[in-house]
Motif scaffolding. Structure first.
Motif, PDB file in Angstrom:
ATOM      1  N   ALA A   1      -5.868   3.969 -10.861  1.00  0.00           N
ATOM      2  CA  ALA A   1      -4.620   3.231 -10.630  1.00  0.00           C
ATOM      3  C   ALA A   1      -4.146   3.379  -9.191  1.00  0.00           C
ATOM      4  O   ALA A   1      -3.515   2.483  -8.640  1.00  0.00           O
ATOM      5  N   ASP A   2      -4.426   4.538  -8.557  1.00  0.00           N
ATOM      6  CA  ASP A   2      -3.996   4.732  -7.177  1.00  0.00           C
ATOM      7  C   ASP A   2      -4.598   3.698  -6.244  1.00  0.00           C
ATOM      8  O   ASP A   2      -4.006   3.344  -5.234  1.00  0.00           O
ATOM      9  N   ALA A   3      -5.801   3.229  -6.558  1.00  0.00           N
ATOM     10  CA  ALA A   3      -6.439   2.245  -5.681  1.00  0.00           C
ATOM     11  C   ALA A   3      -5.671   0.942  -5.645  1.00  0.00           C
ATOM     12  O   ALA A   3      -5.795   0.168  -4.702  1.00  0.00           O
ATOM     13  N   LYS A   4      -4.872   0.669  -6.640  1.00  0.00           N
ATOM     14  CA  LYS A   4      -4.113  -0.578  -6.701  1.00  0.00           C
ATOM     15  C   LYS A   4      -2.690  -0.418  -6.175  1.00  0.00           C
ATOM     16  O   LYS A   4      -1.945  -1.377  -6.109  1.00  0.00           O
ATOM     17  N   LYS A   5      -2.330   0.810  -5.823  1.00  0.00           N
ATOM     18  CA  LYS A   5      -1.032   1.054  -5.219  1.00  0.00           C
ATOM     19  C   LYS A   5      -1.137   0.790  -3.724  1.00  0.00           C
ATOM     20  O   LYS A   5      -2.220   0.866  -3.131  1.00  0.00           O
ATOM     21  N   PHE A   6      -0.012   0.467  -3.084  1.00  0.00           N
ATOM     22  CA  PHE A   6      -0.014   0.201  -1.645  1.00  0.00           C
ATOM     23  C   PHE A   6      -0.647   1.372  -0.898  1.00  0.00           C
ATOM     24  O   PHE A   6      -0.238   2.515  -1.056  1.00  0.00           O
ATOM     25  N   GLY A   7      -1.657   1.063  -0.101  1.00  0.00           N
ATOM     26  CA  GLY A   7      -2.379   2.094   0.628  1.00  0.00           C
ATOM     27  C   GLY A   7      -3.552   2.666  -0.126  1.00  0.00           C
ATOM     28  O   GLY A   7      -4.289   3.488   0.407  1.00  0.00           O
ATOM     29  N   GLY A   8      -3.721   2.238  -1.381  1.00  0.00           N
ATOM     30  CA  GLY A   8      -4.853   2.723  -2.156  1.00  0.00           C
ATOM     31  C   GLY A   8      -4.764   4.174  -2.549  1.00  0.00           C
ATOM     32  O   GLY A   8      -5.773   4.794  -2.909  1.00  0.00           O
ATOM     33  N   GLY A   9      -3.556   4.765  -2.470  1.00  0.00           N
ATOM     34  CA  GLY A   9      -3.420   6.174  -2.831  1.00  0.00           C
ATOM     35  C   GLY A   9      -4.038   7.112  -1.823  1.00  0.00           C
ATOM     36  O   GLY A   9      -4.292   8.281  -2.122  1.00  0.00           O
ATOM     37  N   LYS A  10      -4.267   6.632  -0.594  1.00  0.00           N
ATOM     38  CA  LYS A  10      -4.867   7.447   0.450  1.00  0.00           C
ATOM     39  C   LYS A  10      -3.871   7.661   1.585  1.00  0.00           C
ATOM     40  O   LYS A  10      -2.821   7.021   1.642  1.00  0.00           O
ATOM     41  N   SER A  11      -4.239   8.572   2.492  1.00  0.00           N
ATOM     42  CA  SER A  11      -3.410   8.854   3.662  1.00  0.00           C
ATOM     43  C   SER A  11      -3.995   8.155   4.879  1.00  0.00           C
ATOM     44  O   SER A  11      -5.199   8.234   5.123  1.00  0.00           O
ATOM     45  N   PHE A  12      -3.128   7.482   5.630  1.00  0.00           N
ATOM     46  CA  PHE A  12      -3.545   6.760   6.826  1.00  0.00           C
ATOM     47  C   PHE A  12      -2.571   7.049   7.956  1.00  0.00           C
ATOM     48  O   PHE A  12      -1.401   7.373   7.730  1.00  0.00           O
ATOM     49  N   GLY A  13      -3.042   6.880   9.179  1.00  0.00           N
ATOM     50  CA  GLY A  13      -2.176   6.923  10.348  1.00  0.00           C
ATOM     51  C   GLY A  13      -1.642   8.299  10.673  1.00  0.00           C
ATOM     52  O   GLY A  13      -2.237   9.329  10.345  1.00  0.00           O
ATOM     53  N   LYS A  14      -0.471   8.320  11.309  1.00  0.00           N
ATOM     54  CA  LYS A  14       0.135   9.565  11.772  1.00  0.00           C
ATOM     55  C   LYS A  14       0.664  10.390  10.607  1.00  0.00           C
ATOM     56  O   LYS A  14       1.034   9.853   9.559  1.00  0.00           O
ATOM     57  N   SER A  15       0.705  11.701  10.829  1.00  0.00           N
ATOM     58  CA  SER A  15       1.200  12.615   9.808  1.00  0.00           C
ATOM     59  C   SER A  15       2.055  13.684  10.474  1.00  0.00           C
ATOM     60  O   SER A  15       1.736  14.153  11.572  1.00  0.00           O
ATOM     61  N   PHE A  16       3.144  14.053   9.812  1.00  0.00           N
ATOM     62  CA  PHE A  16       4.047  15.064  10.337  1.00  0.00           C
ATOM     63  C   PHE A  16       4.416  16.041   9.215  1.00  0.00           C
ATOM     64  O   PHE A  16       4.385  15.687   8.039  1.00  0.00           O
ATOM     65  N   LYS A  17       4.757  17.233   9.630  1.00  0.00           N
ATOM     66  CA  LYS A  17       5.251  18.214   8.662  1.00  0.00           C
ATOM     67  C   LYS A  17       6.655  17.807   8.223  1.00  0.00           C
ATOM     68  O   LYS A  17       7.507  17.471   9.061  1.00  0.00           O
TER      69      LYS A  17
END
Length: 291
Positions: free
Chosen positions: A21-37
């Motif tokens: 189901a995560d694959a059909k969520k916006f972004g595919g359930g993955k992390s992209f781009g910048k990341s911050f704490k």
């Protein structure tokens, strides 16, 4: 035994072949781009009225009542002694006479006590200790005004991060409630655009670098998707800015479902956004997604 292995192989095949189901969520359930704490924000509690003072006020009133009752009882006892001396152990004196004599003795006792207190205490000193100084309310108002001015000067507008390493400096003229309300609406809009493969609409909300990643991820899905946001909430978990750029991180929590697949999952996404403060009327753009 052969039948068991056939059933086991079918279960394994369905598990690995069926889309998550995560694959059909916006972004595919993955992390992209910048990341911050990030860290949850806590609202600073306003200074509460001193409850000790209220508690102390009640005992003062109680003590005054006790003093009044004690004085009356003392006066009654004194009246009884006077009656004993002058009436031959209460002979010929009625109970009302004892009360009158006791009341007179109590009044005389209070007068002597007041006179002694006035002589031993400088003018206004006892009132100041009792909290009745006429200057005290003005002092309290001045201190409260100073506290309010200090809190309004803080850039976090009454909020702070629960982690000392995570900044929580809100940009100038930032309306956090309106921003979070709009973020919840945008989450639904972007998910709908993801479902219908409306990449141009998504482009309006994300940075060019993130758009390239998302376009490649959406190309892995065929046709319309059916992910429905049941409910979603938004919380600010990071904020910072300088002369050129403002940064915000929003944590979304809620629930979504895919009615076609019969799947329900929690929403646990963090979006990182940036805004160019040099360019007039620059929009907030999503620069990173943490799943």
């Amino acid at each position: 035994m052969k039948r068991f292995f056939t059933l086991f192989a079918l279960i394994v095949a369905v598990t690995f072949v069926a889309p998550h189901a995560d694959a059909k969520k916006f972004g595919g359930g993955k992390s992209f781009g910048k990341s911050f704490k990030t860290a949850p924000a806590k609202k600073q509690q306003p200074q509460q009225t001193d409850s000790i003072g209220k508690q102390n006020a009640n005992p003062a009133a109680q003590s005054s009542k006790k003093g009044l009752m004690g004085g009356l009882l003392g006066g009654l006892l004194a009246g009884g002694l006077l009656a004993a001396f002058f009436g031959g152990a209460f002979d010929g004196i009625q109970f009302m006479d004892i009360l009158i004599i006791g009341l007179i003795a109590f009044v005389i006792f209070k007068l002597f006590k007041t006179m002694r207190g006035t002589k031993s205490t400088p003018m206004g000193h006892r009132e100041a200790y009792a909290g009745n100084s006429p200057q005290q309310p003005k002092t309290q108002q001045r201190q409260a005004a100073q506290a309010n001015n200090a809190s309004s000067a803080q850039p976090n507008h009454g909020y702070a991060s629960t982690d000392s390493d995570v900044p929580f400096n809100l940009p100038p003229n930032f309306n956090m409630n309106a921003f979070l309300s709009g973020s919840r609406d945008h989450y639904r809009v972007i998910q709908g655009a993801w479902n219908h493969n409306e990449l141009e609409k998504i482009r309006e909300y994300v940075s060019p670098a993130l758009f390239a990643d998302l376009s490649g991820e959406r190309a892995k899905l065929e046709g319309e998707q059916h992910t429905e946001v049941m409910y979603v909430d938004a919380e600010l978990v990071r904020a910072d800015y300088d002369a050129n750029m403002a940064q915000l991180s929003i944590q979304f929590s809620g629930r979504y479902k895919d009615s076609h697949e019969g799947v329900e999952e929690d929403i646990t996404d963090v979006w990182h956004l940036e805004r160019d403060l040099v360019t007039p009327n620059a929009p907030w753009l999503i620069v990173g997604i943490q799943a």
